[in-house]
Design a protein around this motif. Sequence first.
Motif, short mmCIF file in Angstrom:
data_model
loop_
_atom_site.label_atom_id
_atom_site.label_comp_id
_atom_site.label_asym_id
_atom_site.label_seq_id
_atom_site.Cartn_x
_atom_site.Cartn_y
_atom_site.Cartn_z
N THR A 141 28.04 5.97 31.01
CA THR A 141 28.13 4.66 30.36
C THR A 141 29.34 4.64 29.44
O THR A 141 29.47 5.51 28.56
N ALA A 168 28.01 -1.98 26.37
CA ALA A 168 27.89 -0.80 27.23
C ALA A 168 28.07 -1.23 28.68
O ALA A 168 27.52 -2.25 29.11
N ASP A 201 28.06 0.42 32.66
CA ASP A 201 27.71 1.58 33.49
C ASP A 201 28.79 1.87 34.53
O ASP A 201 29.45 0.96 35.04
#
Length: 475
Positions: free
Chosen positions: A451, A466, A468
């Motif tokens: 992440t 955030a 991924d």
Amino acid sequence: MKELGGKSAIPVKNVEIHQPKGGSQEHYKPRDQIYVRKVTGFYQQLRQKMNFVFLFMFAAIPWVNFNGQQAVLFDIGEQRFNIWGLTLWPQDLTLLAWLFILSAFLLFFVTTFLGRVWCGYMCPQTVWTFIFIWFEEKIEGTANQRKKLDAQKMDATKLRKKALKHFCWLFFSVLTALTFVGYFTPVRQLFIDFFTLETSLMAAGFVWFFAFCTYGNAGWMREIMCLHMCPYARFQSAMFDKDTLTVSYDYNRGENRGARGRKQDPKALGLGDCIDCNLCVQVCPTGIDIRNGLQYECINCGACVDACNGVMERMNYEPGLIRYTTEHELKGKKVHILRGKLVGYATLMIIMTSLLGYEIATRVPVSMDIIRDRNELARENFNGEVENVYTLKILNKSQQDNTYRLSVEGIDGAKWIGESEVFVKAASVYTLPISIAVDPYELKDYMTDITFVVELAEQDSDVRLAHDSRFFKKR
């Protein structure tokens, strides 16, 4: 409801159509020009004040600055909308979708409650039509004077008045178009470039296109737009019910119609309160006779209400022969203000407003795109570590310059190779190539989820995003 052949028949309401003075069944033929007569009264004063507020807001908003830039600017070229400190990007189109849906339900709510008041008081077509009619009155005179002027042969006086009127129409149309285009391009520079003949071909084309549309719609087409081109005129009746407030003629009180002296008793003559003066028709911008019942052409502007109330006052009759009322009230029944349809629209609006507010409040003013190196998923560096290469595109969605701190999570001991703190200007994208290096003993699988985190470098800031991605082990 009667039974015909075993099937239910729809009840039909018969409305008596009265012949106007002169013997013609229609006051205006479809292509006849309507000479709208000037009328004063409470509702016309209210409409004029609302029109002024609407026009002032339309003209002033593009000139207002916020944080050193145009407060409202829909910059299609740069793919961003600036709205009072809030910058919307293509990723934020869901906010616009919510806003459009909320506006639609607000229109449904108002129409169900108050009828077509949007058309009569705030619709741009109505506002600009009345402005153009104001130019006509100032230059060519009253409705009767304008009609006589059009009927006479062309001479110097007629040519001068017509030329001045159309010049005013065109000049106001150009100002309108410049203001409208100023919502999509910096308005100050647009005005300077346009009047110095230095504007771009595309901007000039849009200005003249919208000027032509304004001139044609408000100057020539007018009620044709409302009657034949506006979709709202066609489907608004689906939102009406018997408790909707509309402009209506009190048939029971007004009939039978007929002329009489001011001192004569209408009851002794077998007449109602309507003196059949036809003023309600002469002041109607769409040329209908409200006495023939509710019609889709009616825009609820209240002009006929003010005209009729003026006549009632001169005749010493009670005002309100034509008024804002409901079908239930005209029939002497109870009016239901709170009803299922209205409550349903209001509930949906509250829910959607809450969801829109929540989405705006929780919106993170930064976004990040992660692009992996397409040539090589993983490589081994000179320290024996597995290295993956990424390109980060950080978009500052706010209207202020910011410094962001970058990091990666998901693998113990991961090394960040490249800048970990970047300065990004307002409403701009920063491209950052970086690498992530990991000891191969920390990698248990061929592919590991990681992440990327971007945070505002300022202390006590809750801006955090955030994103991924994946880290690959070299085979």
